[in-house]
Design a protein around this motif. Structure first.
Motif, PDB file in Angstrom:
ATOM      1  N   GLY A   1      74.250 -35.008 -79.608  1.00 18.36           N
ATOM      2  CA  GLY A   1      74.741 -36.296 -79.142  1.00 18.36           C
ATOM      3  C   GLY A   1      73.668 -37.072 -78.404  1.00 18.36           C
ATOM      4  N   GLU A   2      73.950 -38.335 -78.141  1.00 19.99           N
ATOM      5  CA  GLU A   2      72.942 -39.256 -77.616  1.00 19.99           C
ATOM      6  C   GLU A   2      72.180 -38.683 -76.426  1.00 19.99           C
ATOM      7  OE1 GLU A   2      74.494 -42.759 -75.479  1.00 19.99           O
ATOM      8  OE2 GLU A   2      76.473 -42.125 -76.158  1.00 19.99           O
TER       9      GLU A   2
ATOM     10  N   HIS B   1      82.558 -42.611 -79.715  1.00 17.16           N
ATOM     11  CA  HIS B   1      83.243 -41.748 -78.747  1.00 17.16           C
ATOM     12  C   HIS B   1      84.738 -41.967 -78.954  1.00 17.16           C
ATOM     13  CE1 HIS B   1      79.355 -41.221 -76.881  1.00 17.16           C
ATOM     14  NE2 HIS B   1      79.235 -42.530 -76.773  1.00 17.16           N
TER      15      HIS B   1
ATOM     16  N   HIS C   1      81.194 -36.517 -75.656  1.00 18.17           N
ATOM     17  CA  HIS C   1      80.657 -36.180 -74.337  1.00 18.17           C
ATOM     18  C   HIS C   1      81.584 -36.593 -73.208  1.00 18.17           C
ATOM     19  CE1 HIS C   1      78.044 -40.112 -74.106  1.00 18.17           C
ATOM     20  NE2 HIS C   1      79.216 -40.336 -73.587  1.00 18.17           N
TER      21      HIS C   1
ATOM     22  N   ASP D   1      80.549 -38.154 -80.888  1.00 14.39           N
ATOM     23  CA  ASP D   1      79.911 -37.547 -79.722  1.00 14.39           C
ATOM     24  C   ASP D   1      80.980 -37.423 -78.634  1.00 14.39           C
ATOM     25  OD1 ASP D   1      78.505 -36.810 -77.492  1.00 14.39           O
ATOM     26  OD2 ASP D   1      76.950 -38.343 -77.670  1.00 14.39           O
TER      27      ASP D   1
ATOM     28  N   HIS E   1      77.985 -43.581 -84.735  1.00 16.44           N
ATOM     29  CA  HIS E   1      78.019 -43.264 -83.296  1.00 16.44           C
ATOM     30  C   HIS E   1      79.337 -43.752 -82.724  1.00 16.44           C
ATOM     31  CE1 HIS E   1      76.676 -42.324 -79.293  1.00 16.44           C
ATOM     32  NE2 HIS E   1      77.021 -43.527 -78.893  1.00 16.44           N
TER      33      HIS E   1
ATOM     34  N   THR F   1      70.366 -37.520 -81.956  1.00 15.50           N
ATOM     35  CA  THR F   1      70.706 -38.933 -81.794  1.00 15.50           C
ATOM     36  C   THR F   1      70.273 -39.405 -80.409  1.00 15.50           C
ATOM     37  OG1 THR F   1      72.951 -38.587 -80.939  1.00 15.50           O
ATOM     38  CG2 THR F   1      72.679 -38.596 -83.329  1.00 15.50           C
TER      39      THR F   1
ATOM     40  N   THR G   1      78.463 -34.365 -82.977  1.00 17.74           N
ATOM     41  CA  THR G   1      77.131 -34.230 -82.380  1.00 17.74           C
ATOM     42  C   THR G   1      77.342 -33.675 -80.971  1.00 17.74           C
ATOM     43  OG1 THR G   1      77.143 -36.542 -81.619  1.00 17.74           O
ATOM     44  CG2 THR G   1      76.146 -36.094 -83.764  1.00 17.74           C
ATOM     45  N   THR G   2      76.793 -32.529 -80.717  1.00 19.72           N
ATOM     46  CA  THR G   2      77.022 -31.833 -79.450  1.00 19.72           C
ATOM     47  C   THR G   2      76.576 -32.680 -78.262  1.00 19.72           C
ATOM     48  OG1 THR G   2      76.686 -29.681 -80.495  1.00 19.72           O
ATOM     49  CG2 THR G   2      76.466 -29.769 -78.104  1.00 19.72           C
ATOM     50  N   PRO G   3      77.450 -32.872 -77.287  1.00 19.10           N
ATOM     51  CA  PRO G   3      77.046 -33.643 -76.100  1.00 19.10           C
ATOM     52  C   PRO G   3      75.773 -33.072 -75.479  1.00 19.10           C
ATOM     53  CG  PRO G   3      79.407 -33.265 -76.094  1.00 19.10           C
ATOM     54  CD  PRO G   3      78.856 -32.446 -77.226  1.00 19.10           C
ATOM     55  N   SER G   4      74.811 -33.938 -75.255  1.00 19.93           N
ATOM     56  CA  SER G   4      73.501 -33.491 -74.756  1.00 19.93           C
ATOM     57  C   SER G   4      73.357 -33.671 -73.260  1.00 19.93           C
ATOM     58  CB  SER G   4      72.391 -34.268 -75.459  1.00 19.93           C
ATOM     59  OG  SER G   4      72.450 -35.645 -75.126  1.00 19.93           O
TER      60      SER G   4
END
Length: 601
Positions: free
Chosen positions: A183-184, A91, A119, A117, A89, A213, A147-150
């Motif tokens: 993403g988280e 950024h 994001h 991530d 994890h 995540t 990981t795609t930003p959620s």
């Protein structure tokens, strides 16, 4: 999960690997006489050779039969070899560098793969910004799994961002070769409240067979945590207590123990595994946010492993936490996370298991770093103009922009207000109630109480909106600070002791395209320009470290002595963390997720 992060997929080279293992074809590279950190069995194997072909491992044992006329032989006698380190994890934007320069900084420290991530840039520039990060990453040997930003915005309805992401966007990105998951999921209230938006994003990820995540920052570890995990979330880096870690691991969630530049949770969290006789397969080590000074001075995952070992965690166990455990978390252990036949030849050489100094790094069988130096050169990445011109305030800020009127009819005396009380080196805040004096009908900073005026201005769409409040705990005696690194919407954040300096700090960043500034008495004391989305620069790690170090000196000059204060400041607007936050829309109670008034009734 099928991934595309090795030189060749196994099905393309299985015949070659089988032949090399039997001595029927020569290896491209053979490592001789190493002490193997076998993360599969948690043991050290002495005098092991490793034969490599097609970027993958073909054989472990005595590899003389694999050596041909053109085979490169690496003498590893006396050294340990371990799988390449994986950060589960991270950024990258927090390093204030693009992915290319970030890779040049971390690969020499043994990092061969990251689960990124992005994001931060997505909140500013949307998925187009993520694509730019991906393009920069493709130039490097570092395996950059996205990981795609959620949560863009982090908590819908409480802030204004430069873009927004929904279930359809997530579903689209799941077809990207670089994307391995979501993403988280910071919007845990949306998961627990069964909103279509949050569950739609999780569902699109699960349908694609990829990993969700998490970000569960609440101390509640019963019904809420069970519900969160049951929704499909596989891991979480937001534990701040040993009991959080233990509860998550017992429920089959990967607990990501964080140790970054500002959020140093590992020393507390390590007790979860040290004080309990438990299997650690569900524990990983992550950095989350690491600024350039830390990367240059201390390292990356190698530094975190050293800290873990210093706390009493066995060295092999700590290495498992940045290798096979992480790979299994993302269901990529068929390719990554161990030194075994068929796996990608991502290998770290170590002098010993105490200092854990990385001396050589292989990615896909290629030597990419030696003795702390990256062996791959990268030309400067050309960021598009729309990436480097992201400041859209729509107005010039003046000292009058920072006036906070007292409640109607109150011309003097005091007013009780809600203030955001920070916790040094922690992500949480407290809601403090403080009595502020009224001066000429306005509320002002109160240095005796260590309470500073704080503003967040929307800077993406020229809406003119802003939120105002007060923050407690920085120890500032004069001047002001401003930053466009303001999680997660990355609007313009300004904290200060007086209106004139606050205006100067804000306009300085507006003029240079974003960044972080410290001013006092009408003078700019420190400035880190971050023209790439207001988050990053294209400079190398050493140069960025020097600039950030100078900024920290400016913070100290105006009275703040806490570690990485600008990173703590950057979380003031993050409305998914308890207890009280400030966005461009106002003060948010992040325990009830409601807007609250500045003045306490």
């Amino acid at each position: 999960m099928i991934n595309k992060f090795c030189k060749k997929p196994l099905w393309e080279c299985s015949k070659t690997l089988s032949a090399v293992a039997q001595g029927l074809a020569p290896a491209e590279t053979v490592i001789k006489g190493a002490k193997l950190v076998n993360v599969c069995t948690a043991e050290i194997q002495e005098d092991v050779d490793v034969a490599i072909a097609e970027g993958r491992i073909a054989y472990l044992g005595r590899a003389d039969h694999c050596i041909g006329e053109d085979t490169q032989v690496i003498d590893a006698k006396g050294q340990y070899i371990a799988p390449g380190f994986l950060d589960g994890h991270i950024h990258v934007e927090s390093s204030m560098m693009g992915v290319g320069e970030y890779a040049r900084a971390v690969v020499p420290h043994g990092t061969t793969g990251i689960y990124m991530d992005p994001h931060e840039i997505c909140n500013v520039l949307g998925l187009d910004g993520v694509k730019v990060m991906e393009e920069d990453a493709r130039r490097t040997p570092l395996k950059t799994m996205i990981t795609t930003p959620s949560c863009v915005p982090a908590v819908p309805g409480f802030e204004d961002t430069g873009s927004s992401i929904g279930p359809d966007d997530v579903a689209e990105t799941m077809a990207w070769p670089s994307v391995v998951g979501l993403g988280e999921m910071m919007n845990f209230p949306g998961i627990l409240g069964s909103t279509d938006h949050a569950h739609g994003e999780v569902g699109a990820t699960l349908e694609a067979g990829k990993i969700v995540t998490g970000h569960y920052s609440m101390p509640e570890t019963d019904r809420g945590l069970n519900a969160y995990i049951a929704s499909g979330v596989r891991c979480c880096h937001e534990s701040t207590r040993p009991e959080d870690v233990l509860a998550k691991m017992r429920l089959g969630m990967y607990a990501q123990l964080r140790y970054g530049s500002a959020w140093k949770d590992l020393p507390v969290l390590a007790e979860a595994v040290l004080a309990n006789d438990i299997d650690t397969r569900f524990a990983t080590l992550v950095s989350d946010d690491t600024h350039p000074h830390t990367l240059v001075a201390d390292g990356h995952l190698d530094h975190i492993v050293r800290v873990a070992v210093g706390l009493g965690i066995d060295a092999v166990t700590a290495i498992q936490m940045v290798t096979i455990n992480c790979a299994q978390c993302f269901q990529m252990d068929h390719d990554l996370g161990s030194i075994a036949p068929g796996k990608c030849a991502d290998i770290v050489f170590l002098d010993d298991l105490e200092d854990l100094r990385v001396t050589r790094v292989l990615i896909d069988g290629d030597v990419v770093a030696e003795d702390g130096r990256a062996l791959f050169d990268l030309p400067p990445f050309q960021f598009p103009d729309w990436v480097t011109h992201s400041m859209h305030l729509g107005r010039e800020l003046t000292p009058a922009s920072f006036e906070v009127p007292a409640p109607e009819g109150v011309a003097d005396g005091t007013v009780r207000v809600r203030a955001i009380e920070i916790i040094p080196a922690k992500v949480g805040t407290f809601e403090a109630h403080v009595d502020l004096p009224v001066v000429d009908g306005r509320l002002e900073s109160d240095l005796q109480q260590d309470v500073l005026k704080t503003f967040v201005f929307e800077r993406h769409h020229e809406t003119g909106t802003c939120g105002c409040g007060f923050v407690k705990g920085f120890g500032i005696k004069r001047g002001a600070m401003a930053s466009t690194v303001a999680h997660d919407a990355h609007n313009l954040l300004v904290v200060g002791t007086n209106d004139e300096d606050m205006a100067l700090a804000a306009n300085t960043l507006a003029a240079c395209g974003g960044g972080m500034a410290v001013v006092a008495d009408g003078e700019i004391l420190g400035l880190v320009e971050l023209p790439i989305a207001g988050l990053m620069d294209s400079l190398d790690a050493v140069t960025m470290s020097e600039k950030v170090h100078a900024l920290e000196g400016a913070w100290a000059e105006i009275g703040c002595t806490m570690p990485s204060p600008f990173m703590t400041m950057a979380l003031i607007p993050l409305a998914c963390l308890p207890e009280l936050r400030l966005t461009n829309r106002g003060l948010v109670d992040c325990t009830t997720f409601e807007f609250v008034d500045l003045v306490v009734e």
